[in-house]
Design an enzyme around this catalytic site. Structure first.
Site, short mmCIF file in Angstrom:
data_model
loop_
_atom_site.label_atom_id
_atom_site.label_comp_id
_atom_site.label_asym_id
_atom_site.label_seq_id
_atom_site.Cartn_x
_atom_site.Cartn_y
_atom_site.Cartn_z
N LYS A 77 0.81 -1.22 0.00
CA LYS A 77 0.00 0.00 0.00
C LYS A 77 0.84 1.27 0.00
O LYS A 77 0.33 2.35 -0.25
CB LYS A 77 -0.96 0.01 1.19
CG LYS A 77 -2.01 -1.09 1.04
CD LYS A 77 -3.20 -0.89 1.93
CE LYS A 77 -4.25 -1.90 1.50
NZ LYS A 77 -5.51 -1.76 2.10
N LYS A 81 -5.73 -9.43 -5.73
CA LYS A 81 -6.94 -9.81 -4.98
C LYS A 81 -8.04 -8.77 -5.22
O LYS A 81 -7.75 -7.60 -5.47
CB LYS A 81 -6.57 -9.98 -3.51
CG LYS A 81 -7.04 -8.94 -2.58
CD LYS A 81 -6.63 -9.17 -1.15
CE LYS A 81 -6.70 -7.82 -0.45
NZ LYS A 81 -7.69 -7.68 0.56
N LYS A 83 -11.39 -3.48 -1.97
CA LYS A 83 -12.26 -2.30 -1.90
C LYS A 83 -11.61 -1.09 -2.55
O LYS A 83 -12.26 -0.28 -3.17
CB LYS A 83 -12.50 -1.89 -0.44
CG LYS A 83 -13.31 -2.83 0.37
CD LYS A 83 -13.59 -2.17 1.71
CE LYS A 83 -13.60 -3.17 2.82
NZ LYS A 83 -12.35 -3.23 3.60
N1 AQP Z 1 -10.35 -10.67 -2.11
C1 AQP Z 1 -10.60 -11.23 -0.95
N2 AQP Z 1 -10.85 -12.56 -0.85
C2 AQP Z 1 -11.12 -13.13 0.35
N3 AQP Z 1 -11.17 -12.45 1.52
C3 AQP Z 1 -10.93 -11.12 1.47
N4 AQP Z 1 -10.90 -10.16 2.42
C4 AQP Z 1 -10.62 -8.97 1.85
N5 AQP Z 1 -10.44 -9.12 0.52
C5 AQP Z 1 -10.64 -10.45 0.25
C6 AQP Z 1 -11.17 -10.41 3.81
O1 AQP Z 1 -12.24 -9.55 4.21
C7 AQP Z 1 -12.05 -9.20 5.57
C8 AQP Z 1 -12.16 -7.72 5.75
O2 AQP Z 1 -11.08 -7.06 5.20
P1 AQP Z 1 -10.73 -5.58 5.64
O3 AQP Z 1 -11.86 -4.71 5.35
O4 AQP Z 1 -10.31 -5.53 7.04
O5 AQP Z 1 -9.52 -5.18 4.77
P2 AQP Z 1 -8.73 -5.83 3.64
O6 AQP Z 1 -8.35 -7.22 3.92
O7 AQP Z 1 -7.58 -4.90 3.35
O8 AQP Z 1 -9.83 -5.78 2.49
P3 AQP Z 1 -9.86 -4.95 1.19
O9 AQP Z 1 -11.18 -5.18 0.56
O10 AQP Z 1 -8.67 -5.26 0.34
O11 AQP Z 1 -9.81 -3.46 1.68
P4 AQP Z 1 -8.83 -2.28 1.32
O12 AQP Z 1 -8.78 -2.24 -0.18
O13 AQP Z 1 -9.46 -1.05 1.90
O14 AQP Z 1 -7.52 -2.59 1.94
C9 AQP Z 1 -10.69 -9.76 6.00
O15 AQP Z 1 -10.89 -10.97 6.69
C10 AQP Z 1 -10.00 -10.00 4.69
O16 AQP Z 1 -9.03 -11.01 4.78
#
Ligand code: AQP
Length: 329
Positions: free
Chosen positions: A115, A197, A200
């Site tokens: 990031k 992956k 968001k």
């Molecule tokens: N692509 C994914 N496949 C499976 N699990 C996923 N998780 C996130 N992306 C995937 C799981 O969702 C939970 C919540 O995640 P988070 O909101 O704490 O942050 P993250 O893992 O950083 O998710 P994002 O969507 O990628 O958010 P941003 O882009 O804001 O950083 C966790 O259990 C995560 O593993």
């Protein structure tokens, strides 16, 4: 008495939730709530590690609670609450920052490296430090198990290391949590690129199916998704990473085995498979969105109020013990 093991997990309102969040995390939680004592948090302090619009952040924070409820998390069985309603999270994070975390621990975190790859000058200290806040989220509740997608495994391992260090340097205080990840769906990939992956905060959103996308958009995204060479629908992560990812979504939403999916689309090619997948996802999201729209703001308020009260009891007890150990009056 046979006490139930404790589960903690959370999601940050840093963007609209997507199918990866649902399949990798939330849908797994629903299965766990009968067997374990569950705490499911909306970790809004994690969201501000990157700049957020205040009004949107407030709205998304509440929307995630609606998503938990629409997914089938029952607030009578599981404790749903906001991180910002239990100030012990941030207080414990500060203590762990000082007592148990080394810069070198955080420098190893791959999510931070990813990031911040466009330059550290624009990156907040909070983004660097966020795994410590996540460790506090987990340790406050004597958590046994943390169900997450596989991008979070390294952070749970760090949490264990910090707990071990604190226990060693002061006195046994924290339970060491175990990570739990799904066999399938722990990493749902972008529809545009099976090496990334689904996320968001992805640039451009065509690779990501949001839970609140309108259904025509979902269909278009799936029909435009990248596939691999050849035309056979089969699960093979090395040769066919894009098709395997689509098959995983299909498998998790229908319960059909990879073999059955392969047989259904044998001799038909990628186009028919994508149409079939679009039908599956649209059906799921149509029903999901109907449930989501039936949940009122008043219901959310009520759930959060009782959730915070229950969480606070546990959090206060742990923080009191920690402060005692460290000598904070
Ligand atoms: N692509 C994914 N496949 C499976 N699990 C996923 N998780 C996130 N992306 C995937 C799981 O969702 C939970 C919540 O995640 P988070 O909101 O704490 O942050 P993250 O893992 O950083 O998710 P994002 O969507 O990628 O958010 P941003 O882009 O804001 O950083 C966790 O259990 C995560 O593993």
């Amino acid at each position: 008495m046979n006490q139930k093991k404790i589960i903690f997990s959370g999601i940050k309102p840093s963007g609209d939730l997507h199918l990866g969040n649902y399949l990798g995390a939330i849908s797994q939680w629903v299965e766990l709530q009968d067997k374990y004592k569950c705490l499911f948090c909306v970790v809004n302090y994690h969201a501000i590690t990157v700049r957020q619009d205040p009004a949107i952040l407030k709205q998304r924070t509440k929307d995630i609670v609606k998503i938990y409820l629409a997914s089938g998390i029952n607030s009578q069985k599981a404790n749903i609450f906001l991180q910002s309603d239990v100030y012990e999270h941030t207080e414990l994070a500060w203590i762990l920052n000082c007592t148990s975390t080394r810069m070198s621990d955080l420098n190893l975190m791959t999510q931070y490296k990813d990031k911040s790859k466009n330059g550290e000058n624009n990156v907040s200290v909070g983004l660097f430090d966020y795994p410590v806040l996540m460790a506090s989220d987990i340790l406050l509740y004597n958590t046994d198990i943390v169900p997450v997608g596989d991008d979070q495994v390294q952070h749970v391992e760090l949490c264990r290391d910090l707990a071990k260090r604190f226990n060693h340097d002061y006195a046994p205080t924290f339970k060491l949590p175990e990570v739990m990840i799904r066999k399938q769906g722990a990493r749902i990939m972008s529809l545009n690129n099976p090496d990334n992956k689904m996320s968001k905060s992805d640039d451009g959103d065509s690779g990501c199916i949001y839970l609140n996308d309108d259904l025509d958009t979902v269909r278009k995204k799936i029909m435009k998704s990248v596939t691999d060479s050849g035309n056979e629908v089969k699960y093979d992560l090395l040769e066919k990473p894009a098709v395997s990812n689509l098959m995983t979504i299909y498998h998790l939403l229908t319960g059909e085995s990879y073999k059955d999916i392969k047989n259904t689309y044998s001799g038909k090619g990628y186009g028919d498979f994508k149409k079939g997948l679009a039908d599956v996802v649209v059906k799921f999201l149509g029903e999901f969105q109907a449930k989501l729209n039936s949940i009122s703001d008043a219901q959310v308020e009520k759930v959060l109020e009782s959730g915070a009260t229950c969480a606070k009891v546990l959090a206060e007890e742990t923080l009191k013990k920690v402060k005692e150990r460290v000598g904070i009056i």
